[in-house]
Design an enzyme around this catalytic site. Structure first.
Site, PDB file in Angstrom:
ATOM      1  N   ARG A  55      29.024  44.290  27.403  1.00 29.87           N
ATOM      2  CA  ARG A  55      28.610  43.922  28.770  1.00 29.87           C
ATOM      3  C   ARG A  55      28.122  45.149  29.540  1.00 29.87           C
ATOM      4  O   ARG A  55      27.138  45.081  30.268  1.00 29.87           O
ATOM      5  CB  ARG A  55      29.774  43.258  29.515  1.00 29.87           C
ATOM      6  CG  ARG A  55      29.903  41.784  29.218  1.00 29.87           C
ATOM      7  CD  ARG A  55      30.954  41.131  30.082  1.00 29.87           C
ATOM      8  NE  ARG A  55      30.487  40.756  31.418  1.00 29.87           N
ATOM      9  CZ  ARG A  55      29.816  39.641  31.696  1.00 29.87           C
ATOM     10  NH1 ARG A  55      29.506  38.803  30.738  1.00 29.87           N
ATOM     11  NH2 ARG A  55      29.455  39.359  32.931  1.00 29.87           N
ATOM     12  N   HIS A 106      36.072  41.976  42.749  1.00 29.89           N
ATOM     13  CA  HIS A 106      36.613  41.873  41.389  1.00 29.89           C
ATOM     14  C   HIS A 106      36.494  43.180  40.600  1.00 29.89           C
ATOM     15  O   HIS A 106      36.656  43.175  39.376  1.00 29.89           O
ATOM     16  CB  HIS A 106      35.924  40.725  40.629  1.00 29.89           C
ATOM     17  CG  HIS A 106      36.310  39.361  41.147  1.00 29.89           C
ATOM     18  ND1 HIS A 106      35.645  38.213  40.807  1.00 29.89           N
ATOM     19  CD2 HIS A 106      37.303  38.981  41.993  1.00 29.89           C
ATOM     20  CE1 HIS A 106      36.207  37.168  41.426  1.00 29.89           C
ATOM     21  NE2 HIS A 106      37.210  37.614  42.152  1.00 29.89           N
ATOM     22  N   CYS A 117      49.568  53.787  34.594  1.00 30.06           N
ATOM     23  CA  CYS A 117      49.660  54.688  35.751  1.00 30.06           C
ATOM     24  C   CYS A 117      48.400  54.573  36.634  1.00 30.06           C
ATOM     25  O   CYS A 117      47.603  53.671  36.470  1.00 30.06           O
ATOM     26  CB  CYS A 117      49.893  56.129  35.288  1.00 30.06           C
ATOM     27  SG  CYS A 117      48.440  56.949  34.596  1.00 30.06           S
ATOM     28  N   CYS A 159      45.164  56.788  27.813  1.00 35.00           N
ATOM     29  CA  CYS A 159      45.212  57.542  29.058  1.00 35.00           C
ATOM     30  C   CYS A 159      45.521  59.015  28.805  1.00 35.00           C
ATOM     31  O   CYS A 159      46.472  59.328  28.098  1.00 35.00           O
ATOM     32  CB  CYS A 159      46.292  56.942  29.954  1.00 35.00           C
ATOM     33  SG  CYS A 159      46.517  57.822  31.506  1.00 35.00           S
ATOM     34  N   CYS A 162      49.214  59.586  30.524  1.00 32.83           N
ATOM     35  CA  CYS A 162      50.477  58.974  30.075  1.00 32.83           C
ATOM     36  C   CYS A 162      50.377  58.313  28.711  1.00 32.83           C
ATOM     37  O   CYS A 162      51.362  57.752  28.224  1.00 32.83           O
ATOM     38  CB  CYS A 162      50.979  57.976  31.114  1.00 32.83           C
ATOM     39  SG  CYS A 162      50.130  56.382  31.037  1.00 32.83           S
ATOM     40  N   GLY A 201      24.905  32.115  44.863  1.00 33.41           N
ATOM     41  CA  GLY A 201      25.163  32.288  43.435  1.00 33.41           C
ATOM     42  C   GLY A 201      26.623  32.286  43.041  1.00 33.41           C
ATOM     43  O   GLY A 201      26.985  32.832  42.014  1.00 33.41           O
ATOM     44  N   ASN A 227      22.488  27.830  46.111  1.00 38.63           N
ATOM     45  CA  ASN A 227      23.010  27.510  44.789  1.00 38.63           C
ATOM     46  C   ASN A 227      22.252  26.291  44.268  1.00 38.63           C
ATOM     47  O   ASN A 227      22.082  25.329  44.998  1.00 38.63           O
ATOM     48  CB  ASN A 227      24.523  27.204  44.867  1.00 38.63           C
ATOM     49  CG  ASN A 227      25.211  27.420  43.529  1.00 38.63           C
ATOM     50  OD1 ASN A 227      24.814  26.835  42.527  1.00 38.63           O
ATOM     51  ND2 ASN A 227      26.199  28.289  43.506  1.00 38.63           N
TER      52      ASN A 227
HETATM   53 ZN   LIG Z   1      48.200  56.488  32.374  1.00 40.31          ZN
END
Ligand SMILES: [Zn+2]
Length: 260
Positions: A55, A106, A117, A159, A162, A201, A227
């Site tokens: 994507r 979003h 984290c 990550c 972490c 839309g 729409n």
């Molecule tokens: Zn992390």
């Protein structure tokens, strides 16, 4: 003029970004609505990353269309303006809307963040995206199983802080919206009645889209819905435009702020 614009996947569809709904949205015969969930990521993070990687690539190759450009023009000609978009692509931004005048409710597909984290980074380039799977498979069966393990690790980034799995910086089905973003929308709605609310839309299946559209248009503002199909919001609209956003929005913006 005070203007609120709400946009969804239909606005980016004409730039070649498939919507989640309908046959075009399917990927490897999988339903995106089932891939964009915390459960899918917990079960198969590599599959989910593969999908997001595709994507991202599709969005990099896409260009803003006439709908994105019309919304950007409206933003430039309006004193008080907020765009709230459900789209995680960056096409509104590339059409010229600044971050201050837009809430990406979003999230942003080009953000990669930690699943545990606060680590997060943004970039449209290759890193921190996981690299492609090496094409060569070793012949030896034992080696092959080792290679498969390391490929899986390579394809699901971890990550640097972490070591937990990194994930795309988008809001998945069943997850909460960011409080900070909700506050920005609330602040705008509290800041005064709108003259015009445009909803384009989006199928308006999320309650908050309907809520914001109705609150934005509470004191007799125009509520324009763009729409091709009827939505739960249609009954409240003062003007219905049953056309794709890229056709309808340039004309609507011309009507509102003049053609120049
Ligand atoms: Zn992390």
């Amino acid at each position: 003029m005070r203007v609120l614009v709400l946009t969804g996947a239909g606005v980016s569809a004409e730039s070649g970004i498939p919507t989640f709904r309908g046959k075009d949205g399917y990927w490897r015969n999988l339903d995106p609505a089932k891939l964009a969930t915390p459960e899918a990521f917990a079960r198969d993070p590599q599959l989910v990353w593969d999908w997001y990687r595709e994507r991202r690539q599709r969005i990099r190759n896409a260009r803003p269309n006439a709908a994105h450009e019309a919304v950007a023009r409206l933003a430039q000609r309006t004193d008080e303006f907020l765009l709230v978009t459900q789209n995680v692509d960056d096409l509104h931004a590339r059409a010229g809307i600044s971050a201050q005048r837009m809430v990406r409710i979003h999230g942003n597909i080009f953000v990669t963040r930690c699943s545990r984290c606060d680590f997060s980074e943004e970039g449209r380039g290759g890193s921190p995206e996981p690299p492609d799977v090496p094409a060569v498979q070793p012949q030896n069966k034992r080696l092959r199983s080792i290679a498969t393990t390391s490929e899986r690790d390579l394809n699901v980034p971890t990550c640097p802080e972490c070591d937990a799995l990194l994930r795309p910086g988008v809001v998945w089905f069943g997850e909460h919206l960011s409080r900070n973003k909700l506050e920005r929308v609330e602040d705008f709605l509290d800041g005064g009645a709108c003259d015009v609310v445009i909803v384009a839309g989006t199928t308006a299946t999320f309650g908050y889209i309907i809520d914001w559209a109705l609150r934005g248009s509470r004191d007799g503002a125009q509520l324009i819905e763009v729409n091709p199909e009827e939505t739960p919001l249609s009954q409240f609209a003062t003007r219905l435009v049953r056309e794709p956003a890229a056709i309808a929005l340039p004309r609507i913006v011309d009507d509102l702020v003049g053609a120049r």
